[in-house]
Design an enzyme around this catalytic site. Structure first.
Site, PDB file in Angstrom:
ATOM      1  N   TYR A   1       6.503  57.359  53.488  1.00  0.00           N
ATOM      2  CA  TYR A   1       5.029  57.270  53.731  1.00  0.00           C
ATOM      3  C   TYR A   1       4.182  58.449  53.808  1.00  0.00           C
ATOM      4  CZ  TYR A   1       5.938  55.892  58.462  1.00  0.00           C
ATOM      5  OH  TYR A   1       6.754  55.669  59.815  1.00  0.00           O
TER       6      TYR A   1
ATOM      7  N   HIS B   1       2.677  46.589  61.969  1.00  0.00           N
ATOM      8  CA  HIS B   1       1.971  47.842  62.481  1.00  0.00           C
ATOM      9  C   HIS B   1       0.508  48.141  61.742  1.00  0.00           C
ATOM     10  CE1 HIS B   1       6.076  48.898  63.853  1.00  0.00           C
ATOM     11  NE2 HIS B   1       5.732  47.725  64.639  1.00  0.00           N
TER      12      HIS B   1
END
Length: 472
Positions: free
Chosen positions: A132, A69
């Site tokens: 993240y 992605h």
């Protein structure tokens, strides 16, 4: 997991993609690390990307595989528990499209993933936590900008430790396109405000072939309207060029004009500076020689401000506001000449009609042709020198308005002696509501020249400009 590492930042074959080695301190109780330490990591070359959201993906079993992605924001990725095999593919427009990088990540390694680089990983241990930081908030609108690549793309040829046929994948990830069918992520855009003015039109010509530049005139974004900047998805932009301005110097002395001048020249730049700071944008703001204290000699960027009238005061206030943006270029210019009504076109028309005008002879400066100012802005954005104030005008010997007018008369074949020089005080003696004008407008160009920019001579460009004017 390696302990005893020194904090370090490493480059990779993907431009802007960085690997960060993290010191991990452990004992019989477990371990501790500084996962994200802005001051230290910036000193080693990590971008100051301004994270605003922290996400964690928990993976219960080894073999869970996610991606590829590419998202419209930057990411700082690390592992809080377990190990992963990480794989990244550049899905941005440009020569590095398809570049691939893989690495095994444990708690002692982090990576910085730029916007548009496809992110994927495969859990190598049970109970793996993949964390993240991102520098934009997730939204459905943002998700529509994602770009995807198939995990089995033969061009990327990722050597998954656990073969994909044995891994745990979502149906969506299995259905992503191969590289040949991917729509690459375009770069962030540059937004030009005031795109229908003299400078705006010059920038349109200079950047006509750039798909990453968006032009907005007053009909779309009116900086006099406090709500004009609301509802814009700023994460899609990298740079704002504020070529808009309230330039009716005398009208600014009236009650209505004073309000509009402050709104456009001071309040709007302050709002743009706040937006630029919040979203990590570069802000280019066009200012004026009017902000300087009026004294003999060329104006340097570090000369004290000394605005004389309302227009000048609003421009100085806008400069001070823009200077608060971390990434900014304040471009101070003078005597702008471009498409539309301007001094040179007026003098050429008077010369051809046999009119003998009075022209001020005690205001001295240099012309700035809009094309030259656009070239200077393009140069600053291409070379990215240190943020700050940069004077920009044409080069050559300074001249008075009357001297410029005489040159225009000569260029169209008229008698330059028809231009009647007059002092500023005499010219405005019978007029009311007139703003004070600086007598000394020549700008020092040394700072801009030190960046590699070579200003064109004003008289050479004047000759070209007059030659291109319609003869009637």
């Amino acid at each position: 997991m390696q302990t005893g590492k020194q904090l370090a930042v490493r480059e990779t074959p993907i431009p802007g993609f960085l690997v960060i080695d993290l010191p991990v301190h452990g004992d019989n109780r477990g371990w501790f690390k500084e996962n994200w330490q802005r001051e230290k990591q910036l000193a080693l070359g990590l971008p100051d990307f301004g994270p605003v959201q922290n996400n964690i993906s928990f993976n219960a079993t080894a073999g869970v595989t996610r991606g590829i992605h590419a998202e419209p924001w930057d990411k700082y990725i690390s592992v809080a528990a377990g190990r992963v095999f990480g794989a990244w593919v550049d899905l941005r427009e440009g020569p590095s499209l398809g570049a691939t990088f893989t690495i095994e990540i444990d708690p002692s390694i982090a990576v910085f993933v730029p916007r548009g680089v496809g992110n994927s990983f495969q859990a190598l241990e049970e109970d793996t936590a993949y964390s993240y930081l991102v520098n934009d908030h997730w939204s459905a609108e943002a998700q529509s900008e994602y770009t995807f690549l198939n995990l089995a793309d033969p061009t990327a040829a990722i050597a998954w430790p656990i073969p994909l046929e044995q891994a745990e994948l979502s149906d969506k990830d299995r259905a992503h396109p191969m590289l040949a069918d991917v729509t690459p992520m375009p770069p962030r855009k540059t937004l030009v405000l005031g795109a229908n003015g003299q400078l705006g039109r010059a920038l349109r010509h200079r950047w006509a072939d750039r798909a990453d530049v968006e032009f907005a005139g007053r009909d779309r974004i009116d900086l006099a309207d406090p709500a004009a900047l609301e509802g814009i998805r700023w994460s899609g932009y990298d740079t704002i060029v504020n070529a808009a301005g309230y330039t009716a110097v005398d009208a600014a002395e009236t009650d209505e004009g004073r309000h509009d001048a402050w709104a456009v020249n001071a309040v709007a730049p302050a709002r743009l500076a706040a937006i630029a700071a919040e979203h990590g944008l570069t802000l280019v703001h066009v200012s004026s020689d009017y902000v300087y204290a009026d004294r003999e000699g060329e104006r340097r960027e570090d000369d004290p401000l000394g605005p004389l009238g309302v227009y000048a005061q609003t421009k100085a206030a806008g400069d001070l506001a823009v200077a608060a943006a971390p990434r900014h270029y304040i471009v101070r210019t003078s005597w702008v000449v471009g498409e539309g009504r301007n001094f040179v076109a007026t003098m050429a028309s008077l010369a051809r009609r046999g009119v003998a005008p009075e022209v001020v002879d005690d205001q001295v400066g240099r012309l700035t042709f809009a094309d030259e100012l656009a070239r200077a802005i393009d140069h600053l954005l291409a070379t990215r020198p240190a943020s700050g104030v940069y004077n920009a005008s044409n080069g050559g010997e300074p001249a008075s308005w009357a001297a410029i007018a005489r040159r225009v008369f000569a260029l169209v074949g008229a008698d330059e002696g028809a231009v009647r020089p007059v002092t500023t005080d005499a010219y405005f003696a019978s007029k009311t509501g007139i703003a004070p004008r600086p007598r000394h407008s020549a700008l020092s160009l040394a700072k801009l020249e030190a960046t590699g920019f070579e200003p064109r001579d004003q008289l050479a460009m004047l000759e070209e400009f007059v030659a291109a004017l319609p003869s009637a």
